[in-house]
Write a protein that holds these residues in place. Structure first.
Motif, mmCIF file in Angstrom:
data_model
loop_
_atom_site.group_PDB
_atom_site.id
_atom_site.type_symbol
_atom_site.label_atom_id
_atom_site.label_comp_id
_atom_site.label_asym_id
_atom_site.label_seq_id
_atom_site.Cartn_x
_atom_site.Cartn_y
_atom_site.Cartn_z
ATOM 1 N N ASP A 50 -64.691 26.721 8.938
ATOM 2 C CA ASP A 50 -64.735 28.593 10.319
ATOM 3 C C ASP A 50 -65.396 30.082 8.560
ATOM 4 O OD1 ASP A 50 -62.173 27.695 8.900
ATOM 5 O OD2 ASP A 50 -61.453 28.849 10.335
ATOM 6 N N THR A 51 -64.407 29.418 7.452
ATOM 7 C CA THR A 51 -64.884 29.583 6.306
ATOM 8 C C THR A 51 -66.029 30.140 5.878
ATOM 9 O OG1 THR A 51 -64.883 27.915 4.652
ATOM 10 C CG2 THR A 51 -62.548 28.778 5.785
ATOM 11 N N GLY A 53 -68.965 29.912 7.958
ATOM 12 C CA GLY A 53 -69.119 30.915 9.192
ATOM 13 C C GLY A 53 -70.015 29.055 10.489
ATOM 14 N N LEU A 54 -69.518 27.998 9.843
ATOM 15 C CA LEU A 54 -69.906 27.302 10.792
ATOM 16 C C LEU A 54 -69.470 27.204 11.865
ATOM 17 C CD1 LEU A 54 -72.602 25.907 10.022
ATOM 18 C CD2 LEU A 54 -70.906 23.724 9.244
ATOM 19 N N THR A 55 -69.980 26.840 13.264
ATOM 20 C CA THR A 55 -69.850 25.876 14.502
ATOM 21 C C THR A 55 -69.787 24.405 14.389
ATOM 22 O OG1 THR A 55 -71.618 25.902 15.269
ATOM 23 C CG2 THR A 55 -70.751 28.571 15.531
ATOM 24 N N ARG A 56 -68.796 24.353 15.950
ATOM 25 C CA ARG A 56 -68.075 22.861 15.689
ATOM 26 C C ARG A 56 -69.788 22.158 16.475
ATOM 27 N NH1 ARG A 56 -63.956 25.707 17.449
ATOM 28 N NH2 ARG A 56 -61.704 24.470 17.169
ATOM 29 N N ASP A 57 -70.855 22.720 17.021
ATOM 30 C CA ASP A 57 -71.763 22.024 17.290
ATOM 31 C C ASP A 57 -72.343 22.676 15.699
ATOM 32 O OD1 ASP A 57 -71.296 22.137 19.722
ATOM 33 O OD2 ASP A 57 -72.146 23.606 20.584
ATOM 34 N N ALA A 102 -73.570 24.436 5.713
ATOM 35 C CA ALA A 102 -74.110 26.437 6.147
ATOM 36 C C ALA A 102 -74.528 26.788 4.940
ATOM 37 C CB ALA A 102 -72.093 27.285 6.260
ATOM 38 N N CYS A 103 -74.595 26.692 4.392
ATOM 39 C CA CYS A 103 -75.539 27.228 2.959
ATOM 40 C C CYS A 103 -77.117 27.237 3.745
ATOM 41 C CB CYS A 103 -75.501 26.569 1.546
ATOM 42 S SG CYS A 103 -74.112 26.987 0.291
ATOM 43 N N VAL A 104 -77.090 26.136 3.846
ATOM 44 C CA VAL A 104 -78.620 25.855 4.197
ATOM 45 C C VAL A 104 -79.139 26.734 5.675
ATOM 46 C CG1 VAL A 104 -79.774 23.570 5.293
ATOM 47 C CG2 VAL A 104 -78.562 23.190 4.075
#
Length: 331
Positions: A50-51, A53-57, A102-104
């Motif tokens: 979550d830090t 901004g990445l979702t579980r999916d 998340a960076c990708v």
């Protein structure tokens, strides 16, 4: 630099794992179908996804891609069960993998966290690799641009971070990638040199020989040649002045050609030693005498042919008969 930690063994190459999620399996159709939701919840919390901004999916899709690529750490022909899949996923560097994913995907919060964590150590590593502060900063900046995805493939921005699998630390993977980029750059440019570096210095003009040195060398040469036997003079005059072949000289002396070759070689060595002896006897040091022998013979005012053809007390035919055995052809 320290490379003691476990690092990824391969740097990003074409065909490696990539996660432009538009072409990856849909999260619910792949990850949740293959992995239990409870496991996804567990690894999502462990990865602090979550830090960034990445979702579980989204994390589930990344885990599914890594797991299928490496068959969850099992041999290619083995089928992993749920326990083996869970064990493999828990062994990954989940927090690093979540940050890279998340960076990708271009999450601003993830990129900010990435720079906060890795900009300083990567710059230090680049300076150590290049041995230059300027070149190191340039190398690190070029890698940041590449990781951000400025390179486009088929109209899509691609980041080498998509090939990070989480099997080793992200810092170790970044250092390995940095070193590889430096090697690639060196291979492309090591043959390129500025034109001014190719200029060679003009040879230092040699000082003309001193008249006294030439005079002393002429006297030593005259004294040395006058002390030669008739046979030695004949060999030198025939071979060096008249340019006669060894075979013809051998027929005149009624010996084998190899004998003439050996005698000439031994005579030249003796001549050098005699000349050095005469020069040193005239007051030159050993080094000065050796340097004097390097003068151009054309600078000497001496008639070599006249010296070599001067008469001896005994005739050449008498010495030939006494020094050579025609039957054996050996001296």
């Amino acid at each position: 630099m320290q490379y003691l930690e476990r690092v990824e063994t391969t740097s990003p190459q074409p065909g490696d794992l990539a996660l432009p999620l538009s072409s990856a399996p849909k999260p619910r159709e792949a990850a949740t179908q293959d992995l239990p939701q409870s496991l996804l919840d567990e690894v999502w919390l462990t990865a602090k996804a979550d830090t960034g901004g990445l979702t579980r999916d989204e994390l589930g899709t990344a885990l599914y891609t890594v797991g299928t690529k490496f068959n969850y750490g099992l041999p290619a022909d083995a089928q992993a069960d749920h326990a083996q899949k869970a064990s493999f996923l828990r062994s990954l560097r989940l927090e690093d993998l979540a940050l890279a994913t998340a960076c990708v995907l271009g999450r601003e919060a993830a990129w900010q966290r990435f720079l906060d964590l890795y900009r300083a150590p990567l710059t230090q590593a680049a300076v150590a690799i290049t041995g230059s502060s300027t070149l190191g900063h340039d190398l690190a900046d070029s890698l940041y641009s590449e990781l951000y995805g400025l390179r486009e493939v088929e109209g899509q921005r691609r980041s080498p971070l998509a090939s990070y699998s989480g099997r080793g630390s992200l810092l170790g993977w970044l250092r390995t990638t940095l070193a590889q980029r430096h090697v690639d750059h060196h291979r492309r440019t090591h043959r390129e040199s500025p034109l001014d570096t190719l200029d060679t210095a003009a040879p230092t003009p040699q000082s003309p020989p001193v008249a006294a040195e030439l005079s002393q060398l002429s006297r030593a040469l005259t004294s040395t040649l006058q002390g030669l036997s008739a046979e030695e003079r004949f060999l030198l005059c025939s071979y060096f002045l008249d340019r006669q072949p060894l075979a013809q000289i051998a027929r005149v002396l009624q010996v084998h050609e190899a004998t003439i070759s050996r005698r000439l070689k031994r005579l030249l060595s003796d001549l050098r030693e005699r000349l050095l002896h005469h020069l040193q006897a005239g007051g030159l040091s050993k080094r000065a005498a050796q340097e004097a022998l390097g003068n151009d013979p054309r600078d000497l005012e001496i008639n070599l042919r006249a010296l070599l053809q001067s008469s001896q007390t005994s005739t050449f035919s008498e010495q030939t008969a006494s020094d050579f055995n025609p039957a054996s052809g050996q001296p």
